[in-house]
Design an enzyme around this catalytic site. Structure first.
Site, PDB file in Angstrom:
ATOM      1  N   VAL A 398       5.199 -27.309  12.608  1.00 24.03           N
ATOM      2  CA  VAL A 398       3.835 -26.859  12.362  1.00 24.03           C
ATOM      3  C   VAL A 398       3.464 -25.724  13.319  1.00 24.03           C
ATOM      4  O   VAL A 398       2.870 -24.714  12.925  1.00 24.03           O
ATOM      5  CB  VAL A 398       2.831 -28.026  12.502  1.00 24.03           C
ATOM      6  CG1 VAL A 398       1.401 -27.522  12.401  1.00 24.03           C
ATOM      7  CG2 VAL A 398       3.100 -29.080  11.447  1.00 24.03           C
ATOM      8  N   ASP A 445      -9.930  18.852  -1.218  1.00 24.14           N
ATOM      9  CA  ASP A 445     -10.699  19.793  -2.032  1.00 24.14           C
ATOM     10  C   ASP A 445     -11.800  20.407  -1.179  1.00 24.14           C
ATOM     11  O   ASP A 445     -12.143  19.882  -0.115  1.00 24.14           O
ATOM     12  CB  ASP A 445     -11.337  19.072  -3.220  1.00 24.14           C
ATOM     13  CG  ASP A 445     -10.323  18.784  -4.319  1.00 24.14           C
ATOM     14  OD1 ASP A 445      -9.264  19.418  -4.314  1.00 24.14           O
ATOM     15  OD2 ASP A 445     -10.597  17.916  -5.168  1.00 24.14           O
ATOM     16  N   GLY A 763      -9.936  25.798  -5.978  1.00 25.17           N
ATOM     17  CA  GLY A 763      -9.821  26.730  -7.093  1.00 25.17           C
ATOM     18  C   GLY A 763     -10.535  28.035  -6.833  1.00 25.17           C
ATOM     19  O   GLY A 763     -10.437  28.969  -7.629  1.00 25.17           O
ATOM     20  N   LYS A 822      -1.233  21.670  -6.502  1.00 23.63           N
ATOM     21  CA  LYS A 822      -1.565  20.578  -5.584  1.00 23.63           C
ATOM     22  C   LYS A 822      -0.462  19.515  -5.614  1.00 23.63           C
ATOM     23  O   LYS A 822      -0.046  19.011  -4.571  1.00 23.63           O
ATOM     24  CB  LYS A 822      -2.906  19.958  -5.973  1.00 23.63           C
ATOM     25  CG  LYS A 822      -3.374  18.859  -5.025  1.00 23.63           C
ATOM     26  CD  LYS A 822      -4.651  18.195  -5.504  1.00 23.63           C
ATOM     27  CE  LYS A 822      -5.839  19.108  -5.365  1.00 23.63           C
ATOM     28  NZ  LYS A 822      -7.114  18.403  -5.660  1.00 23.63           N
ATOM     29  N   ASP A 941      -3.345 -19.704  15.278  1.00 20.51           N
ATOM     30  CA  ASP A 941      -3.270 -19.245  13.896  1.00 20.51           C
ATOM     31  C   ASP A 941      -4.614 -18.778  13.368  1.00 20.51           C
ATOM     32  O   ASP A 941      -4.796 -17.611  13.037  1.00 20.51           O
ATOM     33  CB  ASP A 941      -2.715 -20.362  12.997  1.00 20.51           C
ATOM     34  CG  ASP A 941      -1.199 -20.395  13.015  1.00 20.51           C
ATOM     35  OD1 ASP A 941      -0.601 -19.381  13.395  1.00 20.51           O
ATOM     36  OD2 ASP A 941      -0.622 -21.433  12.674  1.00 20.51           O
TER      37      ASP A 941
END
Length: 1173
Positions: A398, A445, A763, A822, A941
């Site tokens: 465990v 962009d 662009g 691109k 844990d």
């Protein structure tokens, strides 16, 4: 049956057997004559034949039966209350039933189904029964001092069962939280908006609110929300995600399909066994036009309108989704850590088996010989001894199984994605959150990401006039050059009329019906612009963050926003800027836009629009062909309107129009003048748009024979239309301003400090791009002087692969780039080893977004196709959100490494301490009992995962260089800390355990009483927990001196101050307080269940001070350079260690190579550290 027979049967069926019922049979409510299944049959499969069966050869029957109008759409008295209508009751809306999450009890049962937990429970029950037997059925026993020994073995069984219950409960709670987190994420990413026509108005609504009969407007980049029949326009659709068909499919209006169906299946055509349908090919190789748009398909080009026929679970997409049981995805890091946990579990299991065999063998030697220690015990006591061995061995498993590793990454990702959402990032793919931590390049962009995407026309050259609405001029000049004044006084009415026609008709933007003009801002386009960003954010966030059915809350929020202000137009920001100019200076009245489009004859003398050419980034222009009723010669003529990128459109112009309507043929002189005007606009970071037209006066019908498209003869071929010789007239140039976003320069500089190269891909022309790149620090003085720091896409795509690799280190700006440029840029960067993030908003950006390691789409300006292809949606289109994504990506990686460091320290120490103390014990018991180990397991844990995996990014996290693709989970500095802390803890606990009698009681081990022995064991347990307490404090900061080989250079507050920024993580502070408080309570009140004996003052001081040694060890390890550790452990030693103790010999594949993808030790970036790995 022959084709003509079946064709006649279809006609007879349509005429005589049209749906005529009106009641509630078959789920059909009053006033609707078609059932869901009948409408669903139109698309599954696509069938015009089914359409004819229902509606005949007249498309108007479709609108009649669905009670809608081709132009005005459906009529709803109150759009928000559509659920009260018979339409909704009959067909439903477009929402899909939510996947039912597992209940908490189901998750509890799933957690308990863990074999280790079940074994431990069985062992606890047996121990409990044996303890009760000893308590009730056996005579009392006495210690050497004559004191009666309390029979408390049954308490240990109960305590183990309670501990198992707590562990299972906590595990289930974590799983339940994870289920909720993923359900919430799915709700966010599956919602979007679509344009529908209702009550004769175009409005934006959620796709979940679409109804049967709705007329929707589709354009390039949209994802079809529900099954519909196309009624006007033309487009290309990608149905691969639904049908698997890879080819794009052209879509035409339903009238075309009905005409083809009637023609191909006429009595005069060749006989066939059955009528041809959509997708079938006749003898001439022709197909019936496809008018069926399938839900979930993507519009790749074109635009059109469709009427919804099936929604929700009745649509093709809905049926597909309901047949799937989508489980939360596992990310690469989760899979990696699960495999790591499995590997560690192997060591735990091996240790547990060896421990059991050793203890059981000795147990046999104790009970079999007559002089054995356990020989004379009664059966119940012998059974109890065996159960102690078994429980201890199971408990080692465990503790050894690090189930907290997958939990830690789940918590880290959940925490990071939640915070990223607040920062403007909607994470669609969880692995992207991890990947961003390793990003080395960002291809961004310009529009909306680096700039505000709040566009305003501030400068222009209509004819040979000039206006300037910018605020940079003196007040007197502003009055003279005001656009409204210039248009009214300097430009002819026909020029104004043509510009207005081009702007109004050649546009897909539409008027915002909720917009209310503020009288105080009648001439304040700047005031209007300031608030666009805020509204867009509100819309975008609502679009992705609606919870449940809170539509009323959404409507109310929009109403509240509307009270402030909204933008007057919705659509492409370039087009809305031009429409705003038309309203401000060209006489466009509020509420007039749609009327002018519906009735162009009234103002423009235009009979009709004959061809529409939507904007595409690959062309950089949009066009429209209209038919005028009459021209100068009193005869009808056709005119081609075009607007687009200035240098592309203007270079094809043969004439330049003056303000008084005279034409001037373009020659070298005035061409240079136009080019200079374009360059000046670009140099001032303005987007330059050319507006032009061309008349076709000699053709009687459209298109002219010489321009006819071979594939679609009823329209003109775009390349022929645009490039046709002579005749294109330049009406004017317009400069659109898009201000730089606030803070974008600082964000770019942050990326540069973090070792992430930012490139702008746009662009716009190269002059505009370079001007903006300089303003936002992408193109610095040092870089701009280098060759190839900025170039155009046409030049970039011509380069060879080796040439691209050579120039990319200097390239910062790629202007006039297409989506293919691109994609090529991303592909090259990845080939060079970069981890690439890329932004995209258009449909054609999808390949680049998919190819990139992390694809960012625009939440406001992006198309649905781009969003579907992306990993993260920028809800505000803001570059700073990308920086936040890098921060949180790095934070996830750091958080996981912190937890691994802590987990392995506890794991190694607990297993070895339990093993050694059990083997060394004469009565075969561990110094740490099963209940104590379960408490330790809970700490390392669950609680540690919560504490360490929920930390916020360090303030200096962006001051470090990225690790790139070869980032390892466990670095040299981490291994230094793990082994050093584990060694320290084992030395301390062994000393206290084995030399405790002499240190605290001045007696030999055999001379102390059982109570004193229990005190020492409890003190060892207490010390062990406090060691973990302070180790967690050490683990919250990873080695900040990593890479510094100078001993003195590693002595810094950033590296050695474990308390730095401690207050920023409330989870950590709370959990530390919980651990400390619970440990104190256990030591005071744990008693028999925890095997605790009251501690003396000296024992308490010893435990806490020994725990603090972890801090001292942490400081010493941090000061020690990594190179020292590498020299101590040479490469050959580490490789042999990995091969044997890493169990690599068990994981060889058939080729003889080691499958070390998930190995515990990975190859490092630096050559020096490879020895340690």
């Amino acid at each position: 049956m022959s084709r003509q027979d079946e064709n006649s049967a279809l006609l007879a069926n349509n005429e005589n057997n049209k749906p005529s019922y009106t009641g509630n049979e078959n789920g059909v409510y009053d006033n609707f004559k078609l059932s869901k299944s009948q409408l669903s049959d139109l698309h599954n499969p696509k069938s015009i034949r089914s359409f004819v069966r229902l509606f005949g050869y007249e498309s108007n029957s479709l609108f009649k039966y669905l009670k809608t109008d081709k132009n005005a759409g459906i009529s709803l008295p109150e759009i928000s209350n559509y659920r009260k209508t018979n339409r909704y009751k009959n067909y439903g809306d477009n929402s899909l039933p939510e996947r039912i999450p597992k209940s908490f009890l189901q998750l509890v049962w799933a957690a308990f189904n863990d074999k280790t937990m079940q074994l431990l429970t069985v062992a606890a029950v047996v121990s409990f029964v044996l303890g009760l037997y000893e308590l009730w059925m056996q005579p009392p026993q006495y210690d050497p001092e004559g004191n009666k020994i309390k029979q408390v073995d049954w308490i240990e069984g109960v305590a183990i069962m309670i501990a198992v219950f707590v562990v299972v409960l906590v595990s289930a709670a974590n799983d339940y939280q994870k289920e909720l987190q993923f359900a919430k994420l799915n709700k966010k990413k599956e919602n979007r908006k679509i344009i529908v026509i209702r009550n004769d108005q175009e409005i934006l609504i959620s796709i979940h609110h679409v109804l049967v009969g709705d007329v929707i407007s589709l354009q390039t980049g949209d994802v079809v929300p529900a099954d519909c029949v196309m009624i006007s326009g033309k487009c290309e659709a990608d149905e691969s995600s639904i049908t698997g068909e890879s080819n794009t499919i052209q879509k035409f209006p339903v009238d075309n399909s009905l005409r083809d169906f009637k023609k191909f299946n006429s009595i005069d055509s060749h006989n066939h066994s059955k009528p041809l349908d959509i997708g079938d090919v006749n003898e001439d190789g022709n197909k019936i036009a496809d008018c069926m748009l399938i839900s979930g398909s993507r519009i790749l080009s074109g635009l059109g309108r469709g009427v919804i026929t099936s929604v929700g679970i009745n649509s093709v997409y809905g049926q597909t989704m309901t047949s799937l049981n989508a489980e939360p995805e596992s990310t690469p890091l989760q899979l990696h850590l699960s495999q790591l946990a499995d590997n560690i579990s192997v060591y735990g299991c091996v240790s547990a088996i060896i421990l059991f065999l050793v203890l059981f063998t000795r147990y046999l030697f104790y009970i079999i010989p007559e002089d054995g220690r356990f020989h004379d015990l009664d059966p119940a006591q012998k059974g109890s001894k065996f159960m102690n061995i078994f429980i201890t061995s199971i408990t080692v498993i465990v503790v050894a199984v690090p189930e907290g590793l997958p939990l830690a990454v789940t918590l880290a990702l959940a925490f990071a994605t939640t915070r990223m959402t607040k920062d403007g990032n909607l994470v669609r793919v969880l692995r992207s959150c991890e990947t961003m931590g390793s990003a080395t390049a960002v291809c961004s962009d310009k529009t909306g990401t680096l700039t505000e995407n709040v566009m305003t026309v501030v400068r222009g050259f209509p004819g040979n006039s000039k206006f300037d609405d910018s605020k940079s001029l003196p007040v007197s000049e502003q009055r003279k050059l005001n656009s409204k004044k210039v248009f009214e006084e300097n430009c002819s009415s026909s020029l104004r009329n043509d510009l207005l026609a081009n702007i109004v008709l050649n546009s897909t933007a539409f008027e915002n019906r909720d917009y209310k003009k503020n009288d105080k801002n009648t001439n304040g386009s700047k005031n209007m612009s300031k608030n666009l960003s805020f509204l867009d954010k509100c819309k975008s966030r609502l679009s992705f963050f609606k919870k449940g059915n809170r539509e009323d809350d959404e409507d109310q929020l929009f109403k509240n926003v509307n009270k402030g202000r909204q933008e007057p137009f919705i659509g492409s920001k370039t087009e809305t800027a031009l429409l705003s100019l038309a309203r401000l200076s060209l006489g466009l009245q509020p509420g007039e836009l749609q009327y002018l489009r519906d009735q162009p004859m009234e103002k423009f003398n235009i009979e009709k629009v004959v061809q529409t050419i939507p904007f595409e980034s690959s062309r950089k222009w949009a066009g429209l062909v209209v038919k005028y009723k009459e021209g100068k010669n009193k005869k009808p003529f056709y005119r081609f309107f075009i607007k687009g990128a200035a240098e592309i459109v203007s270079k094809n112009c043969s004439y330049k129009r003056n303000s008084d309507d005279t034409l001037e043929e373009i020659n070298e002189d005035n061409k240079k003048e136009t080019d200079d005007e374009i360059k000046n606009l670009a140099s001032d970071a303005l987007r330059a748009i050319s507006v032009a037209h061309k008349d076709f006066c000699e053709c009687d019908s459209w298109p002219p024979e010489q321009l006819r498209d071979k594939d679609s003869p009823n329209i003109a071929a775009l390349d022929l239309l645009f490039n046709s010789q002579k005749g294109l007239i330049l009406d004017g140039l317009l400069g659109i301003q898009d201000p730089l976003r606030a803070g974008v320069r600082e964000s770019v500089q942050q990326c540069q400090r973090a070792g992430v190269t930012v490139r702008m891909v746009t662009g716009d022309n190269i002059l505009t791009a370079k001007a903006i790149a300089r303003n936002c620090a992408i193109l610095s003085t040092d870089i701009s002087s280098e060759a190839y720091s900025a170039m155009e896409g046409t030049e970039f795509r011509k380069l060879t692969k080796n040439e691209r690799i050579r120039i990319l280190p200097n390239l910062r700006v790629l202007a006039r780039s297409s989506p293919e440029d691109k994609r090529l840029l991303v592909e090259t960067l990845k080939g060079m080893g970069d981890v690439v993030a890329v932004t995209g908003d258009g449909t054609n950006d999808a390949p680049a977004l998919k190819l990139a390691d992390v694809g960012f789409s625009m939440g406001i300006s992006g198309t649905e196709v781009a969003r579907e292809a992306s990993d993260i949606i920028l809800m505000t289109d803001d570059f700073s959100a990308i920086v936040n994504a890098i921060k949180w990506g790095r934070c996830v990686s750091v958080s996981i490494k912190k937890f691994i460091q802590f987990q392995l320290i506890v794991n190694i120490t607990a297993v070895i301490l339990t093993f050694v103390s059990s083997v060394a014990s004469s009565d075969e018991t561990s110094v740490l009992t099963a209940v104590q180990l379960l408490w330790i397991n809970l700490i390392m844990d669950t609680l540690a995962a919560l504490a360490l995996a929920t930390d916020k990014p360090d303030p200096n996290i962006m001051d470090r260089k990225p690790r790139g693709r070869s980032t390892s989970l466990i670095s040299v500095s981490t291994w230094k800390m793990i082994l050093s802390q584990a060694t320290l803890q084992l030395i301390v606990t062994f000393i206290l355990h084995f030399y405790g009698p002499e240190l605290f009681f001045k007696k030999h081990e055999d001379e102390i009483t059982s109570h004193q022995q229990q005190q020492l064991n409890a003190m060892t347990f207490n010390t062990f927990v406090w060691l973990q307490f302070f180790t967690m404090l050490v683990s919250r900061k990873l080695d900040e001196g990593d890479g510094i080989s100078n001993w003195r250079g590693r002595i810094s507050a950033a590296n050695l101050n474990f308390f730095q920024d401690l207050g920023r993580n409330y989870y950590f502070l709370t959990i530390m307080a919980i651990i400390g408080s619970c440990q104190v309570l256990i030591m005071f009140f744990g008693g028999a269940p925890f095997s605790i004996a009251r501690q003396t003052k000296s024992m308490w001081i010893t435990a806490v001070l020994c725990g603090m040694l972890s801090l001292i060890m942490g400081v010493l390890v941090r000061i020690c350079p990594d190179e020292v550790a590498v020299k101590v452990f040479p490469a050959a030693f580490v490789q042999r260690f990995k091969y044997v103790f890493g169990l690599e010999f068990l994981r060889k594949n058939h080729t003889g190579k080691h499958d070390d993808e998930e190995a515990l030790l990975e190859e490092s970036d630096s050559p020096e550290s490879t020895a340690f790995y």
